[in-house]
Each structure stands twice: as structure tokens, then as C-alpha cells.
Design a protein around this motif. Structure first.
Motif, short mmCIF file in Angstrom:
data_model
loop_
_atom_site.label_atom_id
_atom_site.label_comp_id
_atom_site.label_asym_id
_atom_site.label_seq_id
_atom_site.Cartn_x
_atom_site.Cartn_y
_atom_site.Cartn_z
N SER A 1 -9.06 3.36 -2.63
CA SER A 1 -8.47 4.00 -3.91
C SER A 1 -8.68 2.80 -5.04
O SER A 1 -9.08 2.97 -6.28
CB SER A 1 -6.81 4.17 -3.80
OG SER A 1 -6.58 4.95 -2.78
N LYS A 2 -8.48 1.70 -4.61
CA LYS A 2 -8.69 0.48 -5.75
C LYS A 2 -10.22 0.50 -5.96
O LYS A 2 -10.64 0.35 -7.15
CB LYS A 2 -8.38 -0.82 -5.07
CG LYS A 2 -8.57 -2.10 -6.02
CD LYS A 2 -7.86 -3.20 -5.40
CE LYS A 2 -7.94 -4.48 -6.38
NZ LYS A 2 -7.22 -5.65 -5.80
N CYS B 1 3.06 1.49 -7.75
CA CYS B 1 1.45 1.49 -8.21
C CYS B 1 1.12 0.04 -8.19
O CYS B 1 1.76 -0.83 -9.14
CB CYS B 1 1.32 2.10 -9.45
SG CYS B 1 -0.63 1.81 -9.90
N TRP C 1 -4.54 6.52 -10.17
CA TRP C 1 -3.63 6.44 -9.03
C TRP C 1 -2.81 7.17 -8.82
O TRP C 1 -2.62 7.77 -7.61
CB TRP C 1 -3.20 4.98 -9.00
CG TRP C 1 -2.32 4.61 -7.92
CD1 TRP C 1 -2.57 3.90 -6.67
CD2 TRP C 1 -0.99 4.64 -7.53
NE1 TRP C 1 -1.51 3.84 -5.90
CE2 TRP C 1 -0.51 4.28 -6.55
CE3 TRP C 1 0.30 5.53 -8.33
CZ2 TRP C 1 0.77 4.46 -6.07
CZ3 TRP C 1 1.58 5.58 -8.06
CH2 TRP C 1 1.73 5.16 -6.60
#
Length: 609
Positions: free
Chosen positions: A582-583, A202, A212
Motif C-alpha cells: 500500500s505504501k 493511517c 489509503w
């Protein structure tokens, strides 16, 4: 400029007999990285650390270590030499006089903050002091890669906070295993996750790990479904575990916050619990809600004052966390409560029909020769009474993550974490109506800790917890009793976060402004409520008026990001875009959470609360 690569493992295979623990294991460690290593018990965390140190050979694959790279490992089992001093143990690797003189400054930098006497003999130290000495030794060695396995066990909270600050400025690479979520959140910038024989990396710290991990598992599920295959049972189980933990954590924190807010609205809650006034005799006033009373209690050991005219009333259903440095009186207080010690002055009285269950971190009640089965059912039989419900021994052991095949194994074969789980299983089967847990989280993995929090949130009796785990206290208690030393005891509404927030203003005050007289606990009778001006300034009112629209826009953005990430082909088509989205999703969710908290804060200010 790219960070220096210190160690790399590529396409490694590691087996134990016929069992393959790792296949195609690949990872890199670069200078300055702060890594936390997570995974279920038995997933291979210790083996991975042994691969890094070189103590475990690979069956296949390659291991590269940059020439001159020094690797340090916090020792778990410490075997000091007879008569060896703390100083000689910590600085043992420095063999010449010149080296020791050069490194002597680290006594003040590392050894003193860990509250160690360099002249004390190692064979006179307690278990907790030995752990601190081993930690000091690991830090003093100043390696390029530092490996820490449960470094916060047996540390006081102020030492843990010091350690966090020290590790944040650590120039080398760090890898840490810990059950302390807050510690991991504060020191890590990436996570190595051992999941079903694979290592997933991750790119964020532990604070963002659950979000995440959930996205990664959901992506895996979507890809399997698109290929019209059944979702693998392990994937479904793993996904359910991560998602459930996130939801339970949020729910528990919400429940505790609600309970704490109720207590804060009750202005006399702390005054009733810890009072300096002369209270009526318990015999004349004992009610069904009052379970214990300390009245004008004094206790000393030699010249050391532990309690001084201490008053406390414990009510049925109280959920209290106990904090304090070693030696300030936490254990003495508990021993007075359960009748193992007598006070030097005053009285300690308990209500009738009180059933106290006590989890002792020393695990002295476990018999090494007994099997797990006999430990839970000492009278024999296949079933045990678990809070009024009959359960089969093997089924109950599974609740605490034991393989039923271990049921007949002797306790002596268990690891420290497994012994803690067995003790918890035994205690939680018959917790009585007054449960005392002394450092219950040591050596527990995240899943066991999550399970324990879930059990405690539904426990209807009176609960006392001694713990250095800040997130655990935030999840489980509504009041804090802090032993500050010299007989001083202070009370706070809330969990550890509330306690810390209440202490900060006092700690930040200049010495000249701090009171010269002995400070009184934060439990005095409340002052009359002052009328508050419920009008906000123009700037704050403008902010409040515009927050609902801002929150709505954030929610819309988050929905769009979720839809984009739902594309089952996205990861295989463009991994970079998947990670970027995603971030961004994690960031926007954090922004939304801050905005909602700010809206609540402004509403409370406007209401005059």
C-alpha cells in the motif's frame, strides 16, 4: 530508538445513555507524533479528545498516561476575567515572578507572530483575537501532548503558515481537528480516522489519507464479497464517499486549472479587472457582461488608508478569491460593494437587475428562536424553491447533512458548524446572480466542505469568496485579489497556490534589490511579448524524450501493485506485506504525478508558452 509512549487507551467502551459511541477503542500516542483526527460530525472527535485529557471517563477498558505528561487543549469557549490583560491571560499558568521571567521570551516567539498586543484587555478583543490569544496560551504552556480543535479559524493566511512551521518543529505530540486540508497535509504524519464507531490509524499524513482509506475500504469490500455476504450498506456508502471525494477533488482542480490557463493566455485579463488608467464612464459603456465597477475609489478610517484611487471592473461569471490580513480592507471592500458603506472619493456602481446573496460569517441573519424549517421557509409551507426547483424542506435539509428530525428544533440548539450549514442551505437555495461568501468554511467538516465545493463549481453567476482555506480557494476560484495594506491591492490569475508562487520571488529578493518606490500591483498593462527561443538544452530535450517511456513503466508498476493488492486473502495472510505494498503504491502514484507534471512543463517550455 523507539519513541516514548505518552498515552495509551486499550479496549475502551464509551456510551451516551443507550447509545454506544465507541466499543473496543484502542490507540497510542507517542512523543513527536503529529496526528490529525478526522471523521464525520457526530462521530466522536470531541469525545476522543476528552478521553485523552481525562475529562471523559471510560465505561470499560484502560487508559494509561505516562507520569509527568502534561496535556494542553486549545480552548473553544473563552471567558476572560474583567480587566485581564492579554499577557496575564496567556501566562496565567505561571504563578510566580520567576516563572514569568523565565518564560518571557515566548512573547517574541509566540505572541508577536500571532499579532497580539500583550497590554490590551481581553474583554476588548474581537472574536478572532480571542481565538489567537487562546492559541498563544496553548502554545506557551508547552505541553507534552497538544490538542488543537479548528486552530486555523479566524486566522490570517500568513499566521496559518507561521503556525504550520511552528508545529512542524514541535517537540511533543500533536493532535489536530481541522477542515483546512492544506494545513493538515502540512503538519501531520499520521491520521486517526473515526469510521462507524471504530478508530482506524493511517500510518501516513493527511496528504496520502484518501488513497489509503480507499484501499482499506476496497479490501473490506473484497473480504465481504469472498465470504459471499452482501456488502454492508454502511461500508458501501463510506467507500463511495471517500472515492467520490477523491474524484471530485481531482476533477474540480482540473476544471479550475483549465479556466486559469484560459485567463493566463488572455494577457489583458488582469488589466481589465484592475486598471490604473482613467476609465470611461460606466453609464456610457455598461455592457451585459459588466456587473460592477469601482472607479477612483478612496476610503479611510481616521489616518488608516483602506483604498486609494482604486479601480476595479467585475465581469459576469468572475470567480474571485479575496485575501488579506485583518484590517487591510477585505470587509470594507465588500461593504462598499453591497452598498452598506459610501466611499470617501470616487464611485461604486452596480449593474441593473443584480441579485446579491451574502453569506456573513457572523450569522447575524439567523433568528435563534426560529426552527430550521421556518428559517428555510419563513412564509410557511412544506416546499421551498431551490434555484428554480421545488424541494421538500426535509429533503433539502438532508442535502446539507441534517437529520429530518431536527427540522422543528430551534436554531439556538445548533452547534457553530451546524449553524454554518444552515446558513449555507439558506443562501444556496436562492444564490442570486452574485454570490459573496465571507469565511464560509469555518466549523465545517470535510464532507460538508466537499459538498459546498461541488455546488460552487457548478454555480453560473459571479462568485466572491473571502477565505483562509487554501485548498478551498484552489478548488473554487480563478482569480485572487490580495489586500496588502496601506491602500495597496494586487491581482493574480489563479488560486491561492498561484498567488503564493507569484509572491515568492519578491519575498526572496535581498532588501537591496527590492524597489524603493511604492510597489505597483501586478496588473499593469502587459509588455509586448518577447520572442522566445523554443529550443531546449540538450539535457532538457533528453529528459523530455525519455519521459514517455518512464511514465509507461510507472503505469505498469502501478497496475502490478493494484493486482497484488486485489488478492482478498493478502491482508489476513500477511498484514505487513499489505501495508508495504500500500505504501509503495501511494509512493509510485506520487512519482507518476510528478513525472506527468514535468512532461507538461517541458512541453510548454519547448512550445515557448
Amino acid at each position: 530508538m523507539a519513541a516514548t509512549l505518552l498515552l495509551s487507551v486499550q479496549n475502551a467502551r464509551v456510551s451516551f445513555g443507550d447509545k454506544v459511541l465507541f466499543d473496543d477503542l484502542t490507540f497510542n500516542i507517542q512523543e513527536g507524533q503529529k496526528i490529525c483526527l478526522v471523521g464525520k460530525n457526530g462521530s466522536g472527535k470531541t469525545t476522543l479528545m476528552n478521553i485523552i485529557t481525562g475529562a471523559r471517563d471510560l465505561d470499560d477498558g484502560e487508559r494509561f498516561q505516562l507520569a509527568g505528561t502534561k496535556i494542553g487543549y486549545l480552548q473553544q469557549d473563552i471567558h476572560p476575567k474583567p480587566g485581564q490583560s492579554v499577557f496575564d491571560f496567556i501566562f496565567e499558568q505561571f504563578t510566580t515572578k520567576e516563572q514569568r521571567e523565565t518564560e518571557a521570551y515566548k512573547v517574541d516567539l509566540v505572541v508577536a507572530p500571532l499579532d497580539l498586543d500583550i497590554h490590551e484587555r481581553m474583554d476588548n478583543l474581537s472574536g478572532g483575537q480571542l481565538r489567537r490569544a487562546a492559541l498563544a496560551r496553548a502554545l506557551v504552556e508547552d505541553p507534552d501532548i497538544l490538542l488543537l480543535d479548528e486552530p486555523t479559524n479566524h486566522l490570517d493566511l500568513d499566521i496559518i503558515e507561521w503556525l504550520e512551521g511552528y508545529l512542524k518543529s514541535w517537540r511533543g505530540a500533536l493532535m489536530v481537528i481541522s477542515h483546512d486540508r492544506t494545513f493538515l497535509e502540512n503538519v501531520s504524519d499520521r491520521v486517526f480516522w473515526l469510521d462507524r464507531g471504530k478508530l482506524r490509524v493511517c500510518p501516513y499524513g493527511y496528504k496520502q489519507f484518501d488513497d489509503w482509506a480507499t484501499m482499506m475500504l476496497e479490501q473490506e469490500e473484497r473480504e465481504l464479497r469472498k465470504r459471499q455476504k452482501l456488502v454492508d450498506q454502511e461500508v458501501e456508502w463510506a467507500s463511495r464517499g471517500v472515492k467520490a471525494r477523491r474524484k471530485r477533488n481531482v476533477r474540480r482542480l482540473a476544471l479550475m486549472k483549465e479556466e486559469r490557463e484560459k485567463l493566463k493566455r488572455d494577457k489583458n485579463a488582469l488589466s481589465r479587472m484592475l486598471s490604473k488608467i482613467n476609465m470611461p464612464d460606466l453609464e456610457a459603456e455598461m455592457s451585459s457582461q459588466l456587473v460592477a465597477e469601482f472607479k477612483q475609489v478612496g476610503k479611510k478610517f481616521g489616518n488608516k488608508v483602506i483604498l486609494d484611487q482604486f479601480n476595479m471592473r467585475i465581469m459576469r461569471g468572475d470567480r474571485i478569491g479575496i485575501l488579506g490580513r485583518n484590517g487591510t480592507g477585505k470587509t470594507t471592500f465588500l461593504r462598499l460593494l453591497v452598498g452598506e458603506l459610501e466611499p470617501d472619493a470616487g464611485t461604486v456602481k452596480l449593474a441593473k437587475n443584480l441579485e446579491i446573496a451574502y453569506f456573513d460569517q457572523r450569522r447575524k441573519d439567523l433568528v435563534p428562536e426560529w426552527s430550521l424549517w421556518k428559517t428555510l421557509a419563513p412564509g410557511g409551507g412544506d416546499h421551498i424553491d431551490v434555484m428554480g426547483k421545488m424541494r421538500h424542506v426535509c429533503g433539502y435539509l438532508k442535502d446539507f447533512m441534517f437529520d429530518p428530525g431536527q427540522a422543528l428544533h430551534p436554531v439556538a440548539t445548533l452547534s457553530g458548524g451546524q449553524k454554518n450549514r444552515l446558513m449555507l442551505a439558506r443562501i444556496m437555495a436562492r444564490p442570486g446572480n452574485f454570490l459573496i461568501l465571507d469565511e464560509p468554511t469555518n466549523d465545517l467538516d470535510m464532507d460538508t466542505l466537499d459538498m459546498l465545493e461541488e455546488i460552487l463549481i457548478g454555480y453560473p453567476g459571479t462568485l466572491f469568496i473571502v477565505s483562509h482555506d487554501r485548498d478551498f480557494l484552489d478548488q473554487t476560484v480563478t482569480k485572487i485579489i490580495a489586500f496588502e495594506g496601506d491602500g495597496r491591492v494586487e491581482g493574480y490569475i489563479g488560486g491561492y497556490s498561484d498567488y503564493l508562487a507569484a509572491r515568492k520571488p519578491q519575498a526572496a529578493a535581498p532588501e537591496s534589490e527590492k524597489p524603493k518606490t511604492k510597489p505597483q500591483p501586478q496588473v499593469a498593462a502587459p509588455e509586448p511579448e518577447k520572442k522566445t527561443d523554443k529550443r531546449l538544452s540538450y539535457k532538457l530535450q533528453y529528459e523530455l524524450d525519455n519521459l514517455p517511456d518512464r511514465i509507461a513503466r510507472m503505469e505498469t508498476e502501478i497496475e502490478k501493485l493494484v493486482d497484488d493488492l486485489s488478492d482478498p486473502d493478502l491482508y489476513s495472510r500477511d498484514p505487513g506485506a499489505f501495508h508495504a505494498l500500500s505504501k509503495q503504491l501511494v509512493s509510485r502514484r506520487e512519482d507518476l504525478n510528478r513525472a506527468e507534471l514535468r512532461w507538461l512543463e517541458l512541453e510548454e517550455m519547448r512550445a515557448g508558452n
